[in-house]
Design a protein around this motif. Sequence first.
Motif, mmCIF file in Angstrom:
data_model
loop_
_atom_site.group_PDB
_atom_site.id
_atom_site.type_symbol
_atom_site.label_atom_id
_atom_site.label_comp_id
_atom_site.label_asym_id
_atom_site.label_seq_id
_atom_site.Cartn_x
_atom_site.Cartn_y
_atom_site.Cartn_z
ATOM 1 N N ILE A 96 -12.509 -28.649 -12.504
ATOM 2 C CA ILE A 96 -11.835 -29.229 -13.839
ATOM 3 C C ILE A 96 -10.657 -29.100 -12.437
ATOM 4 C CG2 ILE A 96 -10.319 -28.473 -15.624
ATOM 5 C CD1 ILE A 96 -12.870 -27.246 -16.925
ATOM 6 N N LEU A 97 -9.964 -27.943 -11.668
ATOM 7 C CA LEU A 97 -9.267 -27.640 -11.615
ATOM 8 C C LEU A 97 -9.196 -29.012 -10.275
ATOM 9 C CD1 LEU A 97 -9.493 -24.280 -10.297
ATOM 10 C CD2 LEU A 97 -7.943 -25.365 -11.499
ATOM 11 N N LEU A 98 -10.532 -29.302 -9.752
ATOM 12 C CA LEU A 98 -10.423 -30.200 -8.651
ATOM 13 C C LEU A 98 -9.627 -31.478 -9.241
ATOM 14 C CD1 LEU A 98 -11.233 -30.824 -5.564
ATOM 15 C CD2 LEU A 98 -13.165 -32.036 -6.491
ATOM 16 N N LEU A 99 -9.860 -32.080 -10.415
ATOM 17 C CA LEU A 99 -9.779 -32.933 -10.651
ATOM 18 C C LEU A 99 -8.385 -33.280 -11.868
ATOM 19 C CD1 LEU A 99 -13.333 -34.150 -12.270
ATOM 20 C CD2 LEU A 99 -12.484 -35.263 -10.399
ATOM 21 N N ARG A 100 -7.829 -32.326 -11.281
ATOM 22 C CA ARG A 100 -6.630 -31.655 -12.403
ATOM 23 C C ARG A 100 -5.291 -32.738 -12.708
ATOM 24 N NH1 ARG A 100 -5.615 -28.865 -8.121
ATOM 25 N NH2 ARG A 100 -3.227 -29.293 -7.462
ATOM 26 N N HIS A 101 -5.782 -33.691 -11.911
ATOM 27 C CA HIS A 101 -4.975 -35.306 -12.227
ATOM 28 C C HIS A 101 -5.266 -36.375 -12.849
ATOM 29 C CE1 HIS A 101 -1.290 -33.064 -10.274
ATOM 30 N NE2 HIS A 101 -2.349 -32.541 -9.888
ATOM 31 N N GLU A 102 -6.947 -36.875 -12.219
ATOM 32 C CA GLU A 102 -7.806 -37.057 -13.331
ATOM 33 C C GLU A 102 -7.907 -37.202 -14.863
ATOM 34 O OE1 GLU A 102 -8.743 -39.651 -11.332
ATOM 35 O OE2 GLU A 102 -7.886 -38.828 -9.416
ATOM 36 N N HIS A 103 -6.748 -38.356 -15.584
ATOM 37 C CA HIS A 103 -6.737 -37.607 -16.680
ATOM 38 C C HIS A 103 -8.385 -38.428 -17.293
ATOM 39 C CE1 HIS A 103 -2.466 -37.509 -17.192
ATOM 40 N NE2 HIS A 103 -2.419 -37.923 -16.806
ATOM 41 N N PHE A 104 -8.650 -39.887 -17.071
ATOM 42 C CA PHE A 104 -10.081 -39.614 -17.968
ATOM 43 C C PHE A 104 -10.997 -39.249 -17.576
ATOM 44 C CE2 PHE A 104 -13.322 -43.738 -18.213
ATOM 45 C CZ PHE A 104 -13.251 -43.397 -19.395
ATOM 46 N N ALA A 105 -11.381 -38.840 -16.352
ATOM 47 C CA ALA A 105 -12.301 -38.243 -15.690
ATOM 48 C C ALA A 105 -12.589 -36.596 -16.560
ATOM 49 C CB ALA A 105 -12.359 -37.606 -14.157
ATOM 50 N N LEU A 106 -11.029 -36.825 -16.396
ATOM 51 C CA LEU A 106 -11.356 -35.182 -17.769
ATOM 52 C C LEU A 106 -11.874 -34.822 -19.348
ATOM 53 C CD1 LEU A 106 -8.458 -32.981 -16.142
ATOM 54 C CD2 LEU A 106 -10.788 -32.447 -16.087
ATOM 55 N N LEU A 107 -11.032 -36.101 -19.606
ATOM 56 C CA LEU A 107 -11.780 -36.771 -20.702
ATOM 57 C C LEU A 107 -12.922 -36.871 -21.089
ATOM 58 C CD1 LEU A 107 -10.072 -37.963 -23.228
ATOM 59 C CD2 LEU A 107 -10.419 -40.383 -22.601
ATOM 60 N N MET A 108 -13.588 -37.799 -20.278
ATOM 61 C CA MET A 108 -15.033 -37.614 -20.323
ATOM 62 C C MET A 108 -15.983 -36.196 -19.681
ATOM 63 S SD MET A 108 -15.931 -41.203 -17.820
ATOM 64 C CE MET A 108 -15.739 -40.698 -16.793
ATOM 65 N N LEU A 109 -15.159 -35.495 -18.828
ATOM 66 C CA LEU A 109 -16.199 -34.314 -19.520
ATOM 67 C C LEU A 109 -15.840 -33.290 -20.398
ATOM 68 C CD1 LEU A 109 -17.391 -32.012 -17.395
ATOM 69 C CD2 LEU A 109 -15.073 -30.748 -16.465
ATOM 70 N N GLY A 146 -0.835 -30.673 -13.426
ATOM 71 C CA GLY A 146 -2.112 -31.336 -13.801
ATOM 72 C C GLY A 146 -2.096 -31.885 -15.302
ATOM 73 N N SER A 147 -3.477 -32.194 -15.990
ATOM 74 C CA SER A 147 -3.248 -33.549 -16.816
ATOM 75 C C SER A 147 -4.132 -32.854 -18.221
ATOM 76 C CB SER A 147 -4.925 -33.968 -16.539
ATOM 77 O OG SER A 147 -4.792 -34.802 -18.301
ATOM 78 N N PHE A 148 -2.921 -33.463 -19.369
ATOM 79 C CA PHE A 148 -3.260 -32.710 -20.493
ATOM 80 C C PHE A 148 -4.578 -32.420 -21.187
ATOM 81 C CE2 PHE A 148 -4.397 -34.159 -24.410
ATOM 82 C CZ PHE A 148 -3.214 -33.441 -25.419
ATOM 83 N N TYR A 149 -5.165 -33.473 -20.360
ATOM 84 C CA TYR A 149 -6.197 -32.739 -20.547
ATOM 85 C C TYR A 149 -6.850 -31.471 -20.344
ATOM 86 C CZ TYR A 149 -7.031 -37.466 -22.673
ATOM 87 O OH TYR A 149 -5.822 -38.273 -23.693
ATOM 88 N N MET A 150 -6.743 -30.877 -19.261
ATOM 89 C CA MET A 150 -7.486 -29.304 -18.681
ATOM 90 C C MET A 150 -7.590 -28.946 -19.204
ATOM 91 S SD MET A 150 -6.411 -28.880 -14.627
ATOM 92 C CE MET A 150 -5.504 -27.038 -15.231
ATOM 93 N N ALA A 151 -7.158 -28.485 -20.123
ATOM 94 C CA ALA A 151 -6.720 -26.898 -21.079
ATOM 95 C C ALA A 151 -7.912 -27.514 -22.305
ATOM 96 C CB ALA A 151 -5.745 -27.280 -21.647
ATOM 97 N N TYR A 152 -8.125 -28.872 -22.389
ATOM 98 C CA TYR A 152 -8.848 -28.827 -23.214
ATOM 99 C C TYR A 152 -10.508 -29.152 -22.610
ATOM 100 C CZ TYR A 152 -5.555 -30.359 -26.927
ATOM 101 O OH TYR A 152 -4.598 -29.481 -27.827
ATOM 102 N N ALA A 153 -10.779 -29.635 -21.235
ATOM 103 C CA ALA A 153 -11.639 -29.096 -20.798
ATOM 104 C C ALA A 153 -12.214 -27.770 -20.678
ATOM 105 C CB ALA A 153 -11.271 -29.993 -19.538
ATOM 106 N N ILE A 154 -11.251 -26.819 -20.123
ATOM 107 C CA ILE A 154 -11.917 -26.001 -20.186
ATOM 108 C C ILE A 154 -11.729 -25.146 -21.313
ATOM 109 C CG2 ILE A 154 -11.046 -22.966 -19.425
ATOM 110 C CD1 ILE A 154 -8.386 -24.697 -17.670
ATOM 111 N N ALA A 155 -11.315 -25.175 -22.093
ATOM 112 C CA ALA A 155 -11.560 -24.769 -23.744
ATOM 113 C C ALA A 155 -12.810 -25.426 -23.873
ATOM 114 C CB ALA A 155 -10.412 -25.710 -25.047
ATOM 115 N N ALA A 156 -13.673 -26.413 -24.046
ATOM 116 C CA ALA A 156 -14.571 -27.440 -24.228
ATOM 117 C C ALA A 156 -15.807 -26.677 -23.468
ATOM 118 C CB ALA A 156 -14.664 -28.803 -24.113
ATOM 119 N N LEU A 157 -15.121 -26.369 -22.716
ATOM 120 C CA LEU A 157 -16.236 -26.352 -21.388
ATOM 121 C C LEU A 157 -16.843 -24.490 -21.621
ATOM 122 C CD1 LEU A 157 -17.965 -24.769 -18.539
ATOM 123 C CD2 LEU A 157 -15.975 -24.818 -17.621
#
Lengths: 258, 401, 304
Positions: B97-110, B240-251
Motif C-alpha cells: 500500500i505504501l509503495l502504491l500510495r500515488h496509484e489511485h486506481f490500484a489502491l481502489l482495486m486493492l 498519498g492517494s485518498f484511497y490509502m487510508a481506506y486500503a489500510i482499513a480494509a486490510l
Amino acid sequence: MRPAVLKTEDLTVKFGGLKALNGLDFELCEGQFLGLIGPNGSGKTTFFNALTGIYRPASGNVFLHGKDITGVSPNKVYGYGITRTFQRLRLATSLSVLDNLIIGNQRNLNFGIWRNIFDRKYFKSQLKEQTEIAEDLLRRFSPDLAALLLKPISSLSMIDRRRVEVCRALISEPKILLLDEPSAGMTPDETRALMDELQGWRAQHPTLSTILIEHEMELINKVSDTCVVLNYGEKIAEGKYSDVSNNPSVRAAYLGED
Amino acid sequence: MAANRLVGRPVSGESLIPMSQLKTQLVILIGISLSVIVLYGFLYLEHEWEIGLLLVTLPVAILLLKRANMLIYFQTAARMMPRFTLVSFVLGVLALILLLRHEHFALLMLTTVLLYVTVSLGLTIQFGFAGLVNFAAIAFFGIGAYSMAVLNHNFHAVPDLVIILFSGLISALLGALLILPILRTRGHYAALITIAFGILLRTFLEVNDVFGGPQGLKVDGLEILGWDFANSFPSVLGGGSFYMAYAIAALLLAAAAYLLTRLIEASWFGLNMDSVRLDEVASASFGINAPRWKITAFMVGNFFAGLAGAVYAAMSGFIAPASFNFADSLLLVSIVLLGGIGNAVAVIPAALLIVVLPEKFQVIQEYRLLLFGIVVILILRFRPNGLIPRGLRQYFTGSSA
Amino acid sequence: MDPGFFAQYLINGLVQGITYALVAVGFTLFFGVLDVIKFSHGDVLMLGAFTALALFLGLDQLSTPAWLSLTIMLCLGVVAMALLGALLCKFLVLPLKESPPLNTLLITLMFGSVIREGVRLFFPNGSNPKPFPALLPETSINWGNLNLRLDSVILIFTGAMAIVLTHLFIQKTRMGLAIRAVAQDEETARLMGINFNKTVLMTFALGSGLAALSGISTGLYYQEINFSMGLMLGVIGFSAAVVGGLGSIYGAIVGGLLFAFLQTLGAIWFSVPAYKDVFAFTVIIMLMAWRPTGLLADRSAERV
C-alpha cells in the motif's frame, strides 16, 4: 426383575393414512439386550425414529424411567442418554474419526464463546481431553481402531465405519443404545467381529440397555436376551428367541418368507 | 499418543517436513514475499499483455514449485506458524500500500478486493461451514453501507468506529429476522428467500425517500482515532492517494475477519456447523441444535458483509441502490466456489481474480458475469471442491498455538 | 368495492396466477422426479419468450399472417425450450446426482445467469426492454368499470388447458406412469424396467416447455419482455410451488393463484406499487414457516 428403563404405551405413528406403528406397547429393562425383528416395512426403524424424536407419534406415549418423553426433540432425547446408529451409515464422511466421536460427545463440550474462540489455551486443554477420551474408547472397543483416529471416515472400510458409528453412540455413555441393522453391507465374519466387540463392551457396562434391529436370525439368537417381533406396525410376539421362532404367526409373517 | 500429536504438531494426512523454527519463518517470509510481488503485479500492471503474461506464468510457476517440492515446504510452514504467516502477509500488503500510495486506481482495486474477501469469508462461514446458502450477500453489504450513510449523517458525536460496528450489527440482525421463520425447513428455502430478498431490497431502497430513492445518499468520510481518512498521508512524507487510508482499513478488516473465521473453524462451533451441513438428522440425534448453528453462521457472515459495506460506503462517499445488484451476490458466491468451498485462504486469490481481471481486460468487463457463470458451472461439474480444496479439519496447527 | 373494479382485479389476477402456476408446475415436476430445485427455470421462461420474439421478427419479414406466426412461435418456442431443458438435465443436473443437493441448485442458478447474460449481450440491443407483438385479438368489452380484454380470456384458457393436459399426461399415459413411478421411488422404478434417465429427461423437457409457454403468454399479455424478467418469475413460481406443496400439481395451481391474489391485495392496500411484492413474499415466508411441506402435499417423511 430388573427395573424398566424405557416403556411405550399404545405408540402409533402415521404417514398419511398408513399406520407405520400401530398401538405398540413395549418395555426395555436395565441392562437388557433386546432384538427387534420383523419383515421389511414392519415399522422397526419407524419405532427408533419415534423414540428419538425424529417422528412425532400420532398417539401413545414414550416413558424413560417413568418420565413422559413423548414427542420431544432429537436434541433432548440425546440429552436423556439415548443414542443410536443408522441403517444407512450417517457419519460425517469428510471429517475425521476423532471429529465424529467428538460430535457424539456433544453434551460434555463447553460451548461458551470465550472458551471456544478466544481462550485458546482452555480450548486446547478441552481438545486434548476429548482426544484422550476418544482414543481410549477406540482402544477399549476395538484396539486396531485407535490408529485410525485422525483419518477421514471416507478412507475407512465398511466395518470400521460401522465401528466408529457405534463408538459415536457410545462415547457419551448413554443409558440406552439403539442399533439399526448394523450388519447391513457387511460380511457375516465382520458382523460377528462387531457383535463380539459389543458383547465385550456390555460386559464392562452392565447397566447399558440395547435394542438391536436385525435381519440375521442367527445373530439375534446369539446376542439377544429377548426379542420382539413386529409386523405391519404391530407387535405379534415377544419372548426368548427359541419361543418366538416357533410361534406360528411369526413363522407366517417372517420366517416363512426368509 | 494421538493427543500429543494433535496439539504438538500439525495434523494432516499429508506428509510433513520437519523444520527448525528459523527455517520455518524463513520459508514463510519467502512465500509471502512472492505472493505480495504477484499481488503487486496484478494491481500495478496495466497493459493487457502484461497481465496475460502474468496469468500464464503464474500457474506454470506454481506447478514447477509443486514439482520441485517447494510448495509443500511453504504449506507445511504456514500450517506450523499460522499467526506468523498472517502477520507477515498483513505487513507485506501494508508495504505494498505504501509503495502504491500515488496509484489511485490500484489502491481502489486493492480495497475492493479486500472488502470482497471480507464478505466472502462471511459466505464461507454461512455456506462453507453451516451449509446455509445466501444469495443476498450484496444486499447485506448494502444494508451495512446504508446504515453507515444514515447513522454517520445523524450521529456526529458517535465515533466512526462504533458506527461501523453498528452497521455490521444491523446487517446481522436484519438477516436473522429474515431467516428465522424458515430455519427448521429444508435447505433450498433459504436459497429462495435470500434471492427474493436480494432482488426486493433494491426496489425497497428505490421507493424510499428516507434512503434517497434511486439517487442514493451522500456518505461522510471516515475519521478514526483522530485520523481523517481524506488526507490520508502526511504531506511531509510526500502525500498519498485518498484511497490509502481506506486500503489500510480494509486490510485490517479482512485480516480480522480471516482470523475470526479460522478461530470459529478450529473450535466446537466450526465442528458443529460442519456436522449440521453434512447431516442434519444425524446431528440432531447427537444433540446438535441445527437452527442455532445456522443462525449463528448467518449472523456472523452478514456481520462481516455489513462491516465491509460500511467501509465501502465511506470510501465511495456516495451510495445508490443500483450498486447492490443481485448479479454481484452471484459474483461473491462465485468467489467462494472458485476458491474452494469452506477454505478461508482460498477466497483471497479467488477474490483477486474475480475483481481484478474484469478491470484489466476491457473484453472481460462487459462479459464478466457470463464468463464467471461459465467458470462456476465448469468448476461445479468437474472440480466441485474448487481450485484450492479445503483440507481436513484442524484445531491447532503450530507448536506454540 | 365497486363490482366492476373487483372483477377487473380478479381477471388480471387470474392471468398472473395462471402464469405463475405454469412455472410452479415445472418446479413441482423437477422436484418430484429428482428432488432437485432447478433455479434456471425462470430464465428458460425468458429465453422462450425471446426465442418467440426472434421467430416473429423473422416471420414478420415474410409478412406471415398473425395466427400462423403465433402458432409457429408457440410450437418452436416450446420445443426449443423443451430441448434446452433436456440438455441441461443431461449435462448439468444428472451428472451431479450424487453430489450435495446444494451443488445442483448452484449449477442451475449459474446456468440461469449465463442464459440471462447471453440474452443481454447477444440479442440485438438486449439490455433494453423489447416490445412483444400483440398477436392476440385486441377486442374488449366494457361493463361498468370492468374492461374485459379478449386476450386475457384466451391466455387464462390456454394456461388452464396446458395444466389440465399436463395433468392428464401424467395420470393417463405410459410415460406419465413412469414419471409417477420414478417420483415414488427411483430404485423400485428401475427394478420395474423403467428407463430412469429417459423419464427424467422427459420430465425436464415437459417442465421447460411449459416455462416457454408461460414466457410467451407473459410477452403477449404485457407486450414487452426483458432479459431479467425470468429472475422474478422464477422466484415467484418456486414460492408458489413450495407454498402449494412441492411435488403436487394441484399445489402448484393453488400456490400460483395464491401468489397472484396476494400481489393484487398488496397493490390495493399500498400506494407504492413496489410493496405489493414485499407484502406477497412476507406472507409466503410466514406460510412456509407454518407449513413447511406446503398447503396440499402430504407429509412425506424423509427416509432415515
